[in-house]
Design a protein around this motif. Structure first.
Motif, PDB file in Angstrom:
ATOM      1  N   PHE A  20      -2.900  -4.835  12.115  1.00 37.55           N
ATOM      2  CA  PHE A  20      -3.037  -5.645  10.916  1.00 37.55           C
ATOM      3  C   PHE A  20      -1.715  -5.791  10.179  1.00 37.55           C
ATOM      4  CE2 PHE A  20      -5.983  -7.407   7.917  1.00 37.55           C
ATOM      5  CZ  PHE A  20      -5.311  -7.333   6.720  1.00 37.55           C
ATOM      6  N   ASP A  78     -17.525  -1.721  12.765  1.00 41.42           N
ATOM      7  CA  ASP A  78     -16.189  -1.651  12.153  1.00 41.42           C
ATOM      8  C   ASP A  78     -16.349  -1.637  10.638  1.00 41.42           C
ATOM      9  OD1 ASP A  78     -13.478  -1.394  11.981  1.00 41.42           O
ATOM     10  OD2 ASP A  78     -12.988  -3.361  12.830  1.00 41.42           O
ATOM     11  N   ASP A  79     -15.261  -1.298   9.953  1.00 37.10           N
ATOM     12  CA  ASP A  79     -15.387  -1.166   8.498  1.00 37.10           C
ATOM     13  C   ASP A  79     -15.335  -2.506   7.784  1.00 37.10           C
ATOM     14  OD1 ASP A  79     -12.423  -1.124   9.124  1.00 37.10           O
ATOM     15  OD2 ASP A  79     -12.436  -1.389   6.962  1.00 37.10           O
ATOM     16  N   SER A  80     -14.522  -3.445   8.287  1.00 40.30           N
ATOM     17  CA  SER A  80     -14.419  -4.703   7.544  1.00 40.30           C
ATOM     18  C   SER A  80     -13.931  -5.835   8.434  1.00 40.30           C
ATOM     19  CB  SER A  80     -13.468  -4.560   6.333  1.00 40.30           C
ATOM     20  OG  SER A  80     -12.237  -4.016   6.732  1.00 40.30           O
ATOM     21  N   ILE A  81     -14.228  -7.048   7.974  1.00 39.55           N
ATOM     22  CA  ILE A  81     -13.639  -8.240   8.597  1.00 39.55           C
ATOM     23  C   ILE A  81     -12.802  -8.894   7.513  1.00 39.55           C
ATOM     24  CG2 ILE A  81     -14.063 -10.477   9.682  1.00 39.55           C
ATOM     25  CD1 ILE A  81     -16.762  -9.488  10.621  1.00 39.55           C
ATOM     26  N   VAL A  82     -11.545  -9.158   7.815  1.00 38.44           N
ATOM     27  CA  VAL A  82     -10.662  -9.743   6.810  1.00 38.44           C
ATOM     28  C   VAL A  82     -10.406 -11.221   7.173  1.00 38.44           C
ATOM     29  CG1 VAL A  82      -8.469  -9.517   5.603  1.00 38.44           C
ATOM     30  CG2 VAL A  82      -9.651  -7.477   6.412  1.00 38.44           C
ATOM     31  N   ARG A  83      -9.598 -11.423   8.197  1.00 34.39           N
ATOM     32  CA  ARG A  83      -9.374 -12.799   8.662  1.00 34.39           C
ATOM     33  C   ARG A  83     -10.360 -13.168   9.771  1.00 34.39           C
ATOM     34  NH1 ARG A  83      -4.225 -10.609   8.135  1.00 34.39           N
ATOM     35  NH2 ARG A  83      -2.801 -11.760   6.777  1.00 34.39           N
ATOM     36  N   GLY A  84     -10.830 -12.161  10.486  1.00 31.85           N
ATOM     37  CA  GLY A  84     -11.777 -12.401  11.570  1.00 31.85           C
ATOM     38  C   GLY A  84     -11.122 -12.468  12.935  1.00 31.85           C
ATOM     39  N   THR A  85      -9.804 -12.607  12.951  1.00 33.39           N
ATOM     40  CA  THR A  85      -9.127 -12.808  14.239  1.00 33.39           C
ATOM     41  C   THR A  85      -9.157 -11.548  15.107  1.00 33.39           C
ATOM     42  OG1 THR A  85      -7.089 -12.398  13.041  1.00 33.39           O
ATOM     43  CG2 THR A  85      -7.595 -14.672  13.528  1.00 33.39           C
ATOM     44  N   THR A  86      -8.945 -10.385  14.498  1.00 35.12           N
ATOM     45  CA  THR A  86      -8.979  -9.130  15.259  1.00 35.12           C
ATOM     46  C   THR A  86     -10.393  -8.877  15.767  1.00 35.12           C
ATOM     47  OG1 THR A  86      -7.347  -8.298  13.711  1.00 35.12           O
ATOM     48  CG2 THR A  86      -8.344  -6.682  15.169  1.00 35.12           C
ATOM     49  N   SER A  87     -11.365  -9.066  14.878  1.00 32.76           N
ATOM     50  CA  SER A  87     -12.756  -8.811  15.243  1.00 32.76           C
ATOM     51  C   SER A  87     -13.158  -9.676  16.434  1.00 32.76           C
ATOM     52  CB  SER A  87     -13.670  -9.087  14.052  1.00 32.76           C
ATOM     53  OG  SER A  87     -13.203  -8.373  12.938  1.00 32.76           O
ATOM     54  N   PHE A 146     -12.536   0.489  -1.745  1.00 34.03           N
ATOM     55  CA  PHE A 146     -11.961   0.319  -0.402  1.00 34.03           C
ATOM     56  C   PHE A 146     -11.290   1.599   0.095  1.00 34.03           C
ATOM     57  CE2 PHE A 146      -9.081  -1.841   2.736  1.00 34.03           C
ATOM     58  CZ  PHE A 146     -10.090  -2.370   3.525  1.00 34.03           C
ATOM     59  N   TYR A 159     -12.231   2.095   3.861  1.00 36.54           N
ATOM     60  CA  TYR A 159     -11.223   2.012   4.923  1.00 36.54           C
ATOM     61  C   TYR A 159      -9.974   2.853   4.706  1.00 36.54           C
ATOM     62  CZ  TYR A 159      -7.256   0.146   7.553  1.00 36.54           C
ATOM     63  OH  TYR A 159      -6.140   0.030   8.326  1.00 36.54           O
ATOM     64  N   GLU A 186       0.859  -1.176   0.000  1.00 38.00           N
ATOM     65  CA  GLU A 186       0.000   0.000   0.000  1.00 38.00           C
ATOM     66  C   GLU A 186       0.898   1.230   0.000  1.00 38.00           C
ATOM     67  OE1 GLU A 186      -2.161  -0.829   3.596  1.00 38.00           O
ATOM     68  OE2 GLU A 186      -3.510  -2.200   2.570  1.00 38.00           O
ATOM     69  N   SER A 216     -11.099   2.933  12.450  1.00 34.59           N
ATOM     70  CA  SER A 216     -11.697   2.544  11.167  1.00 34.59           C
ATOM     71  C   SER A 216     -13.225   2.538  11.179  1.00 34.59           C
ATOM     72  CB  SER A 216     -11.157   1.182  10.734  1.00 34.59           C
ATOM     73  OG  SER A 216     -11.331   0.237  11.766  1.00 34.59           O
ATOM     74  N   ASP A 218      -3.484  -4.167   0.567  1.00 32.04           N
ATOM     75  CA  ASP A 218      -2.966  -5.385   1.179  1.00 32.04           C
ATOM     76  C   ASP A 218      -4.103  -6.235   1.721  1.00 32.04           C
ATOM     77  OD1 ASP A 218      -1.339  -7.255   2.502  1.00 32.04           O
ATOM     78  OD2 ASP A 218      -1.553  -6.105   4.350  1.00 32.04           O
TER      79      ASP A 218
HETATM   80  P1  AMP Z   1      -9.752  -9.116  11.258  1.00 29.32           P
HETATM   81  O1  AMP Z   1     -10.907  -9.216  12.221  1.00 29.32           O
HETATM   82  O2  AMP Z   1      -8.539  -9.834  11.748  1.00 29.32           O
HETATM   83  O3  AMP Z   1     -10.173  -9.521   9.911  1.00 29.32           O
HETATM   84  O4  AMP Z   1      -9.306  -7.575  11.160  1.00 29.32           O
HETATM   85  C1  AMP Z   1     -10.244  -6.605  10.827  1.00 29.32           C
HETATM   86  C2  AMP Z   1      -9.609  -5.243  10.999  1.00 29.32           C
HETATM   87  O5  AMP Z   1      -8.587  -5.049  10.006  1.00 29.32           O
HETATM   88  C3  AMP Z   1     -10.644  -4.131  10.807  1.00 29.32           C
HETATM   89  O6  AMP Z   1     -10.594  -3.309  11.947  1.00 29.32           O
HETATM   90  C4  AMP Z   1     -10.170  -3.381   9.588  1.00 29.32           C
HETATM   91  O7  AMP Z   1     -10.314  -2.003   9.767  1.00 29.32           O
HETATM   92  C5  AMP Z   1      -8.720  -3.763   9.437  1.00 29.32           C
HETATM   93  N1  AMP Z   1      -8.306  -3.808   8.036  1.00 29.32           N
HETATM   94  C6  AMP Z   1      -8.984  -4.210   6.965  1.00 29.32           C
HETATM   95  N2  AMP Z   1      -8.267  -4.136   5.836  1.00 29.32           N
HETATM   96  C7  AMP Z   1      -7.067  -3.642   6.185  1.00 29.32           C
HETATM   97  C8  AMP Z   1      -5.866  -3.298   5.459  1.00 29.32           C
HETATM   98  N3  AMP Z   1      -5.774  -3.474   4.155  1.00 29.32           N
HETATM   99  N4  AMP Z   1      -4.840  -2.822   6.176  1.00 29.32           N
HETATM  100  C9  AMP Z   1      -4.928  -2.666   7.499  1.00 29.32           C
HETATM  101  N5  AMP Z   1      -6.021  -2.946   8.229  1.00 29.32           N
HETATM  102  C10 AMP Z   1      -7.082  -3.438   7.596  1.00 29.32           C
END
Ligand code: AMP
Length: 472
Positions: free
Chosen positions: A325, A357-366, A250, A254, A8, A295, A399
């Motif tokens: 992240f 929140d804006d997005s879930i990517v892997r879900g682990t942070t959420s 995106f 985000y 990015e 976010s 990313d």
């Molecule tokens: P997770 O729950 O592990 O999927 O993480 C979700 C968090 O990652 C959300 O708070 C998003 O704001 C953040 N996130 C999503 N896409 C990105 C990105 N490309 N770079 C950094 N943070 C991100």
């Protein structure tokens, strides 16, 4: 060979300011959120180019002494983040070379999807590459061009590229700014009126850079356009016909700062609208709306306003920690959530909480955040996400992990709800997202991360058997 699609970036360009490096530095400072791994500035005083780049944050790299050494009235700058394995200084930008077209420096945002093929051909012909960044192929293609005019050589190079590029090129006596024909990544153009009627032209990934340096946003460099700035002023020309517009949605969800205007639209307005539509599509019987900072803040404001539920800062972010992240190893990432966020127990205790929140990517942070809110006493946690499930990686410069790691690509919303341990889970629909970015009449954005339909052909990229055509 290339890991660039996991990268990015933010870019700036300044032309016509006595100490252009100062403005480039400030511009990069405003774009720091777009990449925290390395940064660089190249300047020209009309005779020679100076360049300084290093790993780290903009403010740490560019001490007053370093900025002072970068002479000239033209400057380009770059800030970059990439995942592990590709973090070497050679990949930091601007890339600076001496070639048959003279000294050239380039800073590029986006991912050139056919860079591997081009590089293979160039290497077969004897080209020697220094790093793994796809940006290097642009300079090689320019050096190979038989065109004597710089803009024509760049045009010849750009016509061979596929994918996303918003770039600033610096030569001894001119600057050229160009954007790919789909317009994936943003590139705004601004103006500063200087004393004596002189004009300083500014370019940046986001307009928040202009606000800091006092430039006025004029418009965007158009898809398929090349802007040449030299002693005679500014020339705008199409180097190719624009293709189906595909602005990265995106950026609005985000990536960009909410105080920026991106693709001609306020990011804050888009996000608030996402939150409003999310409240209409997925209402919740709750006591408070709490954003995941930063976010989720803008969408949570819209959600709370639309739902008539109080908005509370039930999670506080430590601003001195980088984005969790982006930590390269899962171990640090796991710890990172606690380093970054802390719940405010008196606001959450006994409450039914809508967490936005804006997005879930892997879900682990959420999942960690949901657990954190619950452990602070919340009675219920209703997770609301201001975009559709992320089902496909981005190959154009955001990313995202590979498909197998994307929870939205592999599990249903109900399964994700269970995984993140929320009482309910609601994602914004595609049609609402399009409405929020003012894209409901004609499609001008790229939604590939939510649909898997890529607007441009993708060559030799993992997980894709054949290029897909976007359909709606
Ligand atoms: P997770 O729950 O592990 O999927 O993480 C979700 C968090 O990652 C959300 O708070 C998003 O704001 C953040 N996130 C999503 N896409 C990105 C990105 N490309 N770079 C950094 N943070 C991100």
């Amino acid at each position: 060979m290339f890991d660039k699609f996991r990268e990015e970036c933010g870019v700036v360009g300044i032309h016509g300011y006595p100490e252009a490096s100062n403005l480039a530095y400030l511009g990069l400072h405003a774009l720091q959120h777009r990449g925290q791994e390395s940064a660089g500035i190249a300047t020209s005083d009309g005779r020679s180019i100076s360049c300084h780049k290093s790993m780290g944050l903009v403010a740490d790299i560019f001490t007053p002494e370093v900025v002072g050494r970068l002479n000239g009235y033209m400057a380009i700058g770059h800030t970059r983040y990439s995942t592990a394995g590709d973090t070497v200084l050679e990949n930091a930008q601007p890339l600076y070379v001496m070639c048959n077209k003279g000294p050239l420096a380039v800073a590029h945002n986006g991912n050139i999807t056919n860079a591997a093929e081009i590089r293979r051909d160039l290497e077969r012909d004897g080209s020697i590459f220094q790093a793994t960044s796809d940006t290097e192929v642009i300079l090689h293609l320019m050096a190979h061009s038989r065109e004597r005019n710089l803009a024509a050589a760049l045009r010849e190079a750009l016509l061979q590229l596929e994918g996303a590029f918003s770039l600033v090129l610096l030569a001894r006596d001119r600057m050229i700014v160009a954007r790919d024909p789909h317009g994936f990544r943003p590139m705004a153009m601004g103006l500063m009126e200087l004393s004596g009627g002189r004009k300083c032209y500014c370019f940046a990934s986001e307009t928040c850079a202009f606000d800091l340096i006092g430039a006025v946003y004029m418009n965007d460099v158009e898809p398929g356009e090349m802007v040449i700035v030299d002693a005679d002023g500014i020339t705008r020309q199409r180097y190719t016909v624009p293709r189906e517009p595909a602005h990265c949605v995106f950026e609005h969800v985000y990536f960009s700062r909410p105080d920026s205007t991106v693709f001609g639209r306020s990011v804050q307005l888009s996000r608030e609208m996402m939150g409003r539509l999310l409240a209409l599509e997925h209402p919740a019987d709750a006591d408070v709306v709490v954003p995941v900072p930063d976010s989720g803040v803008s969408a949570a404001i819209g959600f709370a306003d639309e739902a008539g539920i109080p908005y509370r800062m039930g999670l506080i972010r430590n601003h001195y920690v980088g984005r969790t992240f982006i930590e390269p190893s899962q171990a640090i990432r796991d710890f990172g959530v606690k380093l970054k966020l802390n719940p405010v127990r008196p606001l959450l205790e006994g409450k039914r909480v809508v967490l936005v929140d804006d997005s879930i990517v892997r879900g682990t942070t959420s999942r960690k955040i949901v657990r954190m809110v619950r452990s602070a006493g919340a009675r219920e946690v209703h997770l609301r996400i201001s975009c559709p499930p992320t089902v496909s990686p981005c190959y154009y410069g955001v990313d995202t992990p590979r498909k197998r790691e994307l929870i939205g690509a592999n599990y249903s919303v109900e399964e994700i709800k269970k995984f993140v341990e929320a009482d309910s889970l609601g994602y914004l629909s595609m049609s609402a997202l399009r409405k929020a970015v003012d894209d409901d009449d004609q499609v001008s954005h790229c939604y590939a991360c939510y649909t898997g339909d890529y607007p441009s052909g993708l060559v030799n990229i993992e997980e894709l058997s054949a290029p897909k055509v976007r359909r709606y």
